[in-house]
Motif scaffolding. Structure first.
Motif, PDB file in Angstrom:
ATOM      1  N   LEU A 118       0.831  -1.202   0.000  1.00 11.68           N
ATOM      2  CA  LEU A 118       0.000   0.000   0.000  1.00 11.68           C
ATOM      3  C   LEU A 118       0.866   1.253   0.000  1.00 11.68           C
ATOM      4  CD1 LEU A 118      -2.743  -1.131   2.555  1.00 11.68           C
ATOM      5  CD2 LEU A 118      -2.983  -0.904   0.071  1.00 11.68           C
ATOM      6  N   ASP A 119       1.953   1.226   0.777  1.00 13.65           N
ATOM      7  CA  ASP A 119       2.881   2.361   0.775  1.00 13.65           C
ATOM      8  C   ASP A 119       3.519   2.538  -0.599  1.00 13.65           C
ATOM      9  OD1 ASP A 119       2.325   2.773   3.430  1.00 13.65           O
ATOM     10  OD2 ASP A 119       4.116   1.716   4.166  1.00 13.65           O
ATOM     11  N   CYS A 120       3.878   1.422  -1.225  1.00 18.28           N
ATOM     12  CA  CYS A 120       4.494   1.466  -2.555  1.00 18.28           C
ATOM     13  C   CYS A 120       3.513   2.020  -3.590  1.00 18.28           C
ATOM     14  CB  CYS A 120       4.950   0.067  -2.940  1.00 18.28           C
ATOM     15  SG  CYS A 120       6.112   0.009  -4.310  1.00 18.28           S
ATOM     16  N   LEU A 121       2.250   1.620  -3.476  1.00 24.10           N
ATOM     17  CA  LEU A 121       1.219   2.154  -4.368  1.00 24.10           C
ATOM     18  C   LEU A 121       1.064   3.655  -4.184  1.00 24.10           C
ATOM     19  CD1 LEU A 121      -1.477  -0.653  -3.937  1.00 24.10           C
ATOM     20  CD2 LEU A 121      -0.580   0.132  -6.134  1.00 24.10           C
ATOM     21  N   GLY A 122       1.019   4.086  -2.914  1.00 24.25           N
ATOM     22  CA  GLY A 122       0.868   5.516  -2.642  1.00 24.25           C
ATOM     23  C   GLY A 122       2.033   6.329  -3.169  1.00 24.25           C
ATOM     24  N   GLN A 123       3.258   5.822  -2.983  1.00 22.71           N
ATOM     25  CA  GLN A 123       4.434   6.540  -3.453  1.00 22.71           C
ATOM     26  C   GLN A 123       4.460   6.636  -4.976  1.00 22.71           C
ATOM     27  OE1 GLN A 123       6.859   8.130  -1.460  1.00 22.71           O
ATOM     28  NE2 GLN A 123       7.276   9.000  -3.493  1.00 22.71           N
ATOM     29  N   TYR A 124       4.074   5.519  -5.626  1.00 19.73           N
ATOM     30  CA  TYR A 124       4.067   5.500  -7.096  1.00 19.73           C
ATOM     31  C   TYR A 124       3.050   6.502  -7.630  1.00 19.73           C
ATOM     32  CZ  TYR A 124       4.201   3.630 -11.847  1.00 19.73           C
ATOM     33  OH  TYR A 124       4.365   3.502 -13.201  1.00 19.73           O
ATOM     34  N   LEU A 125       1.868   6.543  -7.014  1.00 21.41           N
ATOM     35  CA  LEU A 125       0.837   7.485  -7.461  1.00 21.41           C
ATOM     36  C   LEU A 125       1.272   8.933  -7.208  1.00 21.41           C
ATOM     37  CD1 LEU A 125      -2.368   5.612  -6.255  1.00 21.41           C
ATOM     38  CD2 LEU A 125      -1.688   6.042  -8.621  1.00 21.41           C
ATOM     39  N   ALA A 126       1.944   9.148  -6.079  1.00 25.04           N
ATOM     40  CA  ALA A 126       2.427  10.494  -5.773  1.00 25.04           C
ATOM     41  C   ALA A 126       3.476  10.939  -6.791  1.00 25.04           C
ATOM     42  CB  ALA A 126       3.007  10.534  -4.355  1.00 25.04           C
ATOM     43  N   ASP A 127       4.399  10.044  -7.144  1.00 29.72           N
ATOM     44  CA  ASP A 127       5.412  10.374  -8.144  1.00 29.72           C
ATOM     45  C   ASP A 127       4.772  10.620  -9.506  1.00 29.72           C
ATOM     46  OD1 ASP A 127       7.287  10.022  -6.171  1.00 29.72           O
ATOM     47  OD2 ASP A 127       7.855   7.993  -6.815  1.00 29.72           O
ATOM     48  N   LEU A 128       3.755   9.832  -9.827  1.00 29.47           N
ATOM     49  CA  LEU A 128       3.072   9.990 -11.109  1.00 29.47           C
ATOM     50  C   LEU A 128       2.330  11.327 -11.156  1.00 29.47           C
ATOM     51  CD1 LEU A 128       2.605   8.343 -13.733  1.00 29.47           C
ATOM     52  CD2 LEU A 128       0.490   7.512 -12.709  1.00 29.47           C
ATOM     53  N   ARG A 129       1.695  11.693 -10.053  1.00 30.05           N
ATOM     54  CA  ARG A 129       0.976  12.967  -9.980  1.00 30.05           C
ATOM     55  C   ARG A 129       1.953  14.140 -10.101  1.00 30.05           C
ATOM     56  NH1 ARG A 129      -3.762  15.228  -8.168  1.00 30.05           N
ATOM     57  NH2 ARG A 129      -3.562  17.247  -7.109  1.00 30.05           N
ATOM     58  N   ALA A 130       3.089  14.010  -9.393  1.00 34.25           N
ATOM     59  CA  ALA A 130       4.080  15.100  -9.443  1.00 34.25           C
ATOM     60  C   ALA A 130       4.622  15.278 -10.849  1.00 34.25           C
ATOM     61  CB  ALA A 130       5.214  14.804  -8.474  1.00 34.25           C
ATOM     62  N   GLN A 131       4.774  14.185 -11.572  1.00 33.29           N
ATOM     63  CA  GLN A 131       5.299  14.251 -12.945  1.00 33.29           C
ATOM     64  C   GLN A 131       4.397  15.064 -13.848  1.00 33.29           C
ATOM     65  OE1 GLN A 131       6.582  10.495 -14.623  1.00 33.29           O
ATOM     66  NE2 GLN A 131       5.921  11.108 -16.678  1.00 33.29           N
ATOM     67  N   TYR A 132       3.100  14.952 -13.653  1.00 31.25           N
ATOM     68  CA  TYR A 132       2.152  15.634 -14.532  1.00 31.25           C
ATOM     69  C   TYR A 132       1.672  16.969 -13.985  1.00 31.25           C
ATOM     70  CZ  TYR A 132       1.975  11.503 -17.451  1.00 31.25           C
ATOM     71  OH  TYR A 132       2.332  10.466 -18.298  1.00 31.25           O
ATOM     72  N   MET A 133       1.988  17.259 -12.723  1.00 27.83           N
ATOM     73  CA  MET A 133       1.601  18.541 -12.135  1.00 27.83           C
ATOM     74  C   MET A 133       2.672  19.587 -12.308  1.00 27.83           C
ATOM     75  SD  MET A 133      -1.456  18.253 -10.992  1.00 27.83           S
ATOM     76  CE  MET A 133      -1.614  19.670  -9.930  1.00 27.83           C
ATOM     77  N   ASP A 134       3.923  19.157 -12.594  1.00 26.59           N
ATOM     78  CA  ASP A 134       5.011  20.118 -12.760  1.00 26.59           C
ATOM     79  C   ASP A 134       4.834  20.920 -14.047  1.00 26.59           C
ATOM     80  OD1 ASP A 134       6.086  19.273 -10.417  1.00 26.59           O
ATOM     81  OD2 ASP A 134       7.554  17.898 -11.341  1.00 26.59           O
TER      82      ASP A 134
END
Length: 317
Positions: A301-317
């Protein structure tokens, strides 16, 4: 016994023997040694690969590429075999590529004209879709032979992280979505691993003593070590699946986690996975979207959350 029948039975007999003498065959068939010599000459001219050895312990051997005796097929059986081989044409690599092409040519050329016309029509109406891959796997036959003969081999393997030499004992090879994989016992890791065959740059024999893997094959492979004890770094994964999620997971080749289905078509995944594989499963479950809901382990679950956070940051920059 007629000569034609004797030749047929003689062909079957020599195919079953590793080594034989003219005297042995003459006694077996109840004819003179001179007759057997003439028969063996005729078999040789027909293409049976015989090899003679001179000396007091000599005789005849049949070479490795033995010929099978003629087998009668019905038209439907011939079509089934033809299309079983024809279905492999999309693969860029096969364990028996030249032999498959030769067998296909033999079947087609020896069919009656009306049967060939029927096959030609069927070829345009039946297909086994496989994604075309440019990746080449030239060592499939060697890997398969090592699996059958229970031998260690040394491979030059390029993983996503690095390139290194590894001693492995193949259990078997399989294909999925146009790519070939080798399931093997990896000596450096003292555990089972799956290797992408197109990432194997070279494969040669190894001097390591083989491990007894006769009871391990592609149908019962698991993620346990040779002592039968589960690995200490395993984590138990559990995920609920919708009907669409079940259908997506049915195509996955891993032995664990295991897919379970209910009568309504929904299901769940449950089983042990290694900690190092959590990023892979995180990407897999994210790919399923709302069709899967992971409830454990917390590390996944932590790995899923981190992956989604990194994915969101990639497209929010």
């Amino acid at each position: 016994m007629s000569k034609s029948k004797r030749l047929m039975e003689l062909m079957m007999a020599v195919n079953q023997k590793r080594k034989f003498t003219v005297r042995e065959l003459a006694q077996e068939f109840g004819v003179s040694q001179r007759t057997i010599l003439r028969d063996l000459q005729e078999l040789s001219e027909l293409g049976v690969p015989l090899y003679s050895e001179v000396g007091p312990h000599g005789g005849y051997r049949i070479l490795k590429e033995r010929l099978l005796p003629p087998i009668a097929f019905s038209e439907e059986e011939a079509c089934a075999i033809f299309f079983a081989i024809h279905s492999l044409r999309h693969y860029s690599s096969l364990p028996f590529e030249a032999e498959s092409s030769s067998a296909l040519s033999k079947f087609y050329s020896r069919m009656p004209h009306d049967t060939r016309d029927r096959m030609d029509q069927m070829k345009n109406r039946v297909d086994f879709v496989t994604p075309y891959r440019q990746a080449i796997s030239p060592h499939l036959s060697f890997l398969l032979t090592a699996a059958i003969e229970q031998k260690f081999i040394r491979i030059d393997y390029e993983s996503r992280q690095n390139r290194s030499n590894r001693d492995i004992q193949p259990v078997g090879i399989y294909t999925r979505q146009g790519l070939w994989y080798c399931y093997a016992y990896c000596y450096p890791n003292a555990d089972y691993r799956v290797f992408r065959c197109d990432r194997i740059h070279s494969a040669v024999s190894s001097d390591l003593e083989p491990v007894d893997l006769r009871e391990v094959h592609l149908e019962n492979r698991d993620l346990k070590n040779l002592a039968g004890q589960e690995r200490q770094d395993n984590l138990t994964v559990y995920a609920e699946l919708t009907r669409e999620g079940v259908q997506a997971c049915e195509a996955e080749p891993w032995p664990e986690p295991v897919l379970h289905t209910r009568q309504d078509g929904t299901g769940w995944l449950e089983g042990n996975v290694a900690k190092k594989d959590l990023p892979y499963f995180a990407k897999f479950f994210i790919g399923l979207g709302k069709e899967a809901k992971v409830t454990q382990p917390p590390e996944l679950l932590d790995c899923l959350g981190q992956y989604l956070a990194d994915l969101r940051a990639q497209y929010m920059d």
